[in-house]
Scaffold this active site. Sequence first.
Site, PDB file in Angstrom:
ATOM      1  N   SER A 183       3.861  -0.142   5.267  1.00 56.28           N
ATOM      2  CA  SER A 183       3.330   1.101   5.793  1.00 56.28           C
ATOM      3  C   SER A 183       3.722   1.286   7.265  1.00 56.28           C
ATOM      4  CB  SER A 183       1.817   1.079   5.578  1.00 56.28           C
ATOM      5  OG  SER A 183       1.312   2.366   5.624  1.00 56.28           O
ATOM      6  N   ASP A 353       2.240   6.653  -5.014  1.00 52.05           N
ATOM      7  CA  ASP A 353       1.788   6.543  -3.615  1.00 52.05           C
ATOM      8  C   ASP A 353       1.649   7.933  -3.002  1.00 52.05           C
ATOM      9  OD1 ASP A 353       1.369   5.894  -0.925  1.00 52.05           O
ATOM     10  OD2 ASP A 353       2.699   4.155  -1.024  1.00 52.05           O
ATOM     11  N   HIS A 386      -0.281   2.953  -2.760  1.00 44.21           N
ATOM     12  CA  HIS A 386      -0.166   2.310  -1.444  1.00 44.21           C
ATOM     13  C   HIS A 386      -0.788   0.913  -1.348  1.00 44.21           C
ATOM     14  CE1 HIS A 386       1.339   3.506   2.484  1.00 44.21           C
ATOM     15  NE2 HIS A 386       0.330   2.889   3.040  1.00 44.21           N
TER      16      HIS A 386
END
Length: 410
Positions: A183, A353, A386
């Site tokens: 991320s 995601d 995610h």
Amino acid sequence: MEVADSVTCIILLILFCGSAAGNRKALYSFKAQENAIAMAPSSDNGICKSMVETHGYDCEEHTVTTQDGYILSMQRIPVGRSGGTPGNRPPVLLQHGILMDGITWLLLPPEQSLAFVLSDNGYDVWIANSRGTKYSKGHKSLSPNDPAYWDWSWDELVAYDLPATFQYVYDQTGQKLHYVGHSQGTLVALAALSKDQLLNMLRSAALLCPIAYMGQMTSPLAKNAADNFIAEAVYWLGLSEFDPRGDAVVNLLKDICSKPGIDCTNLLTSFTGQNCCLNSSIVNIFLDHEPQPSATKNMVHLAQMIRQGTIKMYDYIDEVENMKHYGQATPPAYNMTSIPNDFPVFLSYGGEDALSDVNDVKLLLGSLKDHDGDKLVVQYRYDYAHADYVMAENAKQDVYDPLIAFFRLQ
Ligand SMILES: *[C@@H]1O[C@H](CO)[C@@H](O)[C@H](O)[C@H]1NC(C)=O
Ligand SMILES: *[C@@H]1O[C@H](CO)[C@@H](O)[C@H](O)[C@H]1NC(C)=O
């Protein structure tokens, strides 16, 4: 709101908005509330003691001081569980995302957590903790109570934290590093690479849930939070520290959850997308240690990216201020096309995601279209969202094994 490391945010949202949920997610919200009350007393001895040595691995605590004075903690797992000789193992630096810390890589059981899996596969594992997180709160002259301590966004992570941690590991090991980011940990690496930084110390990079462009993000909660940060930037910036457990953030979440069209009973899905493979006991371990604070300025910076779909330095929204900081009226862009074509990159993104959105990742891949074919490995996990990348029960087989196979070729 950050976005980049939503895992935390999801949980937060569940904490404050999800108690009415009647489905399986209700389990998370219930446990979350319990955990929020008794937070992680065991972790006060540091990450080595609480999360690594408990599994029978050697672990070393290190500290690194950045050029702008932040004192960061790092943990090193020098050898695997079966022992072996330290040294001569290829070093890997693990960089977590926003609102998280190094524990990101240690949440799953040893056979499944990336840090341990790498260690047992012969790597010298180094875990970074970004400024402002629990174990990286030190500074040469500032205290976290000073607003000036929080005067940074991810631009400073690119300019100071990454170079400091890279240089430290490089000096300690005498070898070039492999890198893994999740991320925001991918965003800072991409930004650094686009400016030709770090390359002399870097062997390859693995990017999980890559974040560069964020303009097409589908998460309604994240988009809503981004709007709020932009609309009320003056208010938020006045708070300096973005404390996910503080009143201001709790009220923000309550506010978002009361909006029409935002379904807070199904937060996990509406924020991150549908994670395929989270086990509730792992979610509880996560809650014992996270979320971690960040700088409000960082959240505003990310919100600017969501709103504008660009990847630029922090915008002071004031030509004079921008001029003062950048010598130009608008913030300079990070140019993804200028990432060197021969630099080895492994990139994995998930079809579910909602934060590292498929369309945004495709935009990034478009910028990398001239990358040497054998230097860019792209993995698409159609069922991952995610949080799966650091918490899924099957992440080892699905993602980490291919990642290690990629490292072995570099
Ligand atoms: C969740 O993970 C724990 C620890 O690995 C395991 O003991 C448990 O059986 C798992 N639970 C489910 C529902 O799979
Ligand atoms: C970005 O970098 C590429 C490759 O170096 C260059 O061709 C392009 O002009 C740059 N774009 C901008 C907007 O500076």
